[in-house]
Write an enzyme that holds these catalytic residues in place. Structure first.
Site, PDB file in Angstrom:
ATOM      1  N   LYS A 100       0.808  -1.221   0.000  1.00  0.00           N
ATOM      2  CA  LYS A 100       0.000   0.000   0.000  1.00  0.00           C
ATOM      3  C   LYS A 100       0.836   1.263   0.000  1.00  0.00           C
ATOM      4  O   LYS A 100       1.882   1.324   0.635  1.00  0.00           O
ATOM      5  CB  LYS A 100      -0.862   0.034   1.265  1.00  0.00           C
ATOM      6  N   GLY A 153       9.448  -5.847   7.532  1.00  0.00           N
ATOM      7  CA  GLY A 153       9.414  -7.273   7.857  1.00  0.00           C
ATOM      8  C   GLY A 153       9.347  -8.163   6.626  1.00  0.00           C
ATOM      9  O   GLY A 153      10.114  -9.125   6.499  1.00  0.00           O
TER      10      GLY A 153
HETATM   11  P1  ADP Z   1       7.271  -4.617   4.400  1.00  0.00           P
HETATM   12  O1  ADP Z   1       6.752  -5.560   5.456  1.00  0.00           O
HETATM   13  O2  ADP Z   1       8.614  -5.026   3.899  1.00  0.00           O
HETATM   14  O3  ADP Z   1       7.196  -3.177   4.810  1.00  0.00           O
HETATM   15  P2  ADP Z   1       4.721  -4.524   3.070  1.00  0.00           P
HETATM   16  O4  ADP Z   1       4.086  -5.139   4.260  1.00  0.00           O
HETATM   17  O5  ADP Z   1       4.438  -3.110   2.762  1.00  0.00           O
HETATM   18  O6  ADP Z   1       6.314  -4.769   3.120  1.00  0.00           O
HETATM   19  O7  ADP Z   1       4.270  -5.309   1.764  1.00  0.00           O
HETATM   20  C1  ADP Z   1       4.476  -6.675   1.582  1.00  0.00           C
HETATM   21  C2  ADP Z   1       3.316  -7.301   0.882  1.00  0.00           C
HETATM   22  O8  ADP Z   1       3.001  -6.626  -0.335  1.00  0.00           O
HETATM   23  C3  ADP Z   1       3.624  -8.719   0.504  1.00  0.00           C
HETATM   24  O9  ADP Z   1       2.794  -9.588   1.248  1.00  0.00           O
HETATM   25  C4  ADP Z   1       3.314  -8.785  -0.985  1.00  0.00           C
HETATM   26  O10 ADP Z   1       2.632  -9.966  -1.360  1.00  0.00           O
HETATM   27  C5  ADP Z   1       2.454  -7.574  -1.200  1.00  0.00           C
HETATM   28  N1  ADP Z   1       2.494  -7.110  -2.602  1.00  0.00           N
HETATM   29  C6  ADP Z   1       3.566  -6.684  -3.284  1.00  0.00           C
HETATM   30  N2  ADP Z   1       3.252  -6.433  -4.563  1.00  0.00           N
HETATM   31  C7  ADP Z   1       1.931  -6.695  -4.701  1.00  0.00           C
HETATM   32  C8  ADP Z   1       1.003  -6.632  -5.792  1.00  0.00           C
HETATM   33  N3  ADP Z   1       1.384  -6.222  -7.013  1.00  0.00           N
HETATM   34  N4  ADP Z   1      -0.282  -6.991  -5.538  1.00  0.00           N
HETATM   35  C9  ADP Z   1      -0.667  -7.404  -4.321  1.00  0.00           C
HETATM   36  N5  ADP Z   1       0.162  -7.460  -3.242  1.00  0.00           N
HETATM   37  C10 ADP Z   1       1.443  -7.123  -3.436  1.00  0.00           C
HETATM   38 MG    MG Z   2       4.743  -6.039   6.047  1.00  0.00          MG
END
Ligand code: ADP
Ligand code: MG
Length: 402
Positions: A205, A358
């Site tokens: 997001k 994470g």
């Molecule tokens: P972090 O924990 O590293 O901050 P986020 O929690 O923001 O990362 O995002 C990780 C999630 O985003 C993952 O579960 C991944 O599947 C999802 N994601 C990434 N690209 C897409 C996409 N194009 N459509 C749906 N979900 C996505």
């Molecule tokens: Mg996350």
């Protein structure tokens, strides 16, 4: 506003002293089995140092969200058992988090012995930041070491409350080795980046990461955006993103950010699309202007992989947060793996790359590049807040340097 760190405390003065350490031992569990002990391992340097210097080490941590009540499912006993295997020092588990029994157990510690107290969140006063609870811990301590970077974005009794209570009593509250490392690498990248400075942002997001985008935008030379976050930007450009995950209520903001960022912001030029975000779903590569009405974007495409990798190959400082696609599914993981490799290759050539978040840390693990990156934050949400420029209460409350 530099904070006092453990390496500045004379080790010869620690023998026989009671040192309270707030660690982040909040590991993922399957029943009473620890499924990933990374956070325990990351806490070892501080504990080994203190026990090795002859301190009486009392370790505080939370585990999960037991909501202020004793709940055996969230006991730290299995973590104590793992610590016992990993530390050369004797490790004792204390079946309580505060109070007279804990005080007695602490008083009976031998020099160089380590005691892990039970989950701090078995007491509601921890997350409520109850000053009396903080004071009861502070009264046990000659020195407080906060090594729980992952909990530093919360003002709790066992983090900022305890640091403040110790300082009120004239004691010192210092950053442990892990905390200091997190601050040095994340802070260094933000404040003194060698250029070109490239940020890679992705994940699910925009909304959860607006502050990170806002904080990074004025600092970076290039901002590479992938993941579902890119979808909202693509839609803001007027492109059809089919059935992809999009935040329609952020389109205006995305437009404004695009305008402000100009050529510094790079979006995917092509995408991997699938009819379903599910294992086994057939994939297709689509140009970003050729996404079908029922397509879902699940990864950046091969053209974007090369474009992003090329930018990263020239970078001297890289900050990365957020996967480029649904990397949990093998067929949708290529973009994330390519960015992980490009960042690791850049490090091999002397660049600095720090990774926060994470899921991103899990992706780096999966790409097998953790050891090649300069720093993979153990901090999750705390690393994001730090990158967004927020003051972390657990850090702010520590003693100032000098
Ligand atoms: P972090 O924990 O590293 O901050 P986020 O929690 O923001 O990362 O995002 C990780 C999630 O985003 C993952 O579960 C991944 O599947 C999802 N994601 C990434 N690209 C897409 C996409 N194009 N459509 C749906 N979900 C996505
Ligand atoms: Mg996350």
């Amino acid at each position: 506003m530099s904070k006092l760190t453990l390496d500045r405390i004379e080790a010869s003065g620690l023998r026989g002293r009671t040192v309270l350490v707030r660690a982040d031992l909040n590991v993922p569990m399957d029943g009473s089995r620890i499924t990933d002990d990374q956070r325990i391992v990351a806490s070892l340097p501080t504990l080994r140092h203190l026990a090795g210097a002859g301190a009486r080490v009392v370790v505080l941590s939370h585990l999960g969200r037991p909501k202020g009540k004793v709940d055996p499912a969230f006991s730290l006993a299995p973590v104590a058992a793992r610590l016992r295997e990993l530390l050369p020092a004797p490790v004792r588990f204390v079946n309580g988090s505060a109070g007279p029994d804990v005080a007695r157990a602490v008083a009976s510690l031998a020099d160089g012995e380590v005691a892990l107290l039970e989950n701090t969140r078995f007491l509601a006063g921890d997350t409520d930041n109850d000053p009396r609870l903080a004071e009861s811990w502070a009264s046990l301590a000659d020195l407080f070491v906060n090594d729980a970077f992952g909990a530093a974005h919360r003002a709790h009794a066992s983090t900022s409350g305890l640091a403040e209570a110790v300082r009120r009593e004239g004691g010192r509250a210092v950053a442990g080795f892990l905390m200091a490392r997190e601050l040095r690498f994340l802070g260094g990248a933000l404040l003194h980046p060698e250029r070109p400075f490239v940020a890679v942002l992705g994940g699910a997001k925009i909304s959860g990461k607006i502050d990170v985008i806002e904080a990074l935008l004025p600092r970076v030379d290039r901002l590479l955006v992938g993941g579902a976050m890119a979808n909202t930007f693509l839609k803001a450009l007027g492109l059809d993103v089919g059935d992809s995950l999009v935040e329609d209520d952020r389109l205006e903001m995305a437009r404004e950010l695009l305008e402000r960022a100009g050529e510094r912001l790079l979006l995917p030029v092509d995408c991997v699309v699938a009819p379903e975000v599910a294992e086994g779903s057939p994939t297709r590569v689509a140009d970003r202007s050729g996404i079908g009405t029922h397509d879902r974007i699940v990864d950046i495409g091969p053209g974007t992989r090369s474009a992003f990798s090329e930018v990263l190959s020239l970078a001297r400082t890289i900050v990365w947060n957020g996967p480029m696609g649904v990397f949990e599914v093998d067929a949708f993981a290529q973009g994330t793996l390519a960015v992980a490799r490009a960042a690791a290759d850049a490090c091999d050539r002397g660049a600095t790359a720090v990774l926060g978040g994470g899921d991103s840390a899990a992706a780096a693990e999966r790409a097998g590049v953790v050891d090649r990156l300069t720093h993979v934050s153990t901090g999750g949400g705390a690393s994001l807040e730090f990158l967004a420029g927020a003051d972390l209460p657990g850090v702010t409350a520590l003693s100032d340097e000098g």
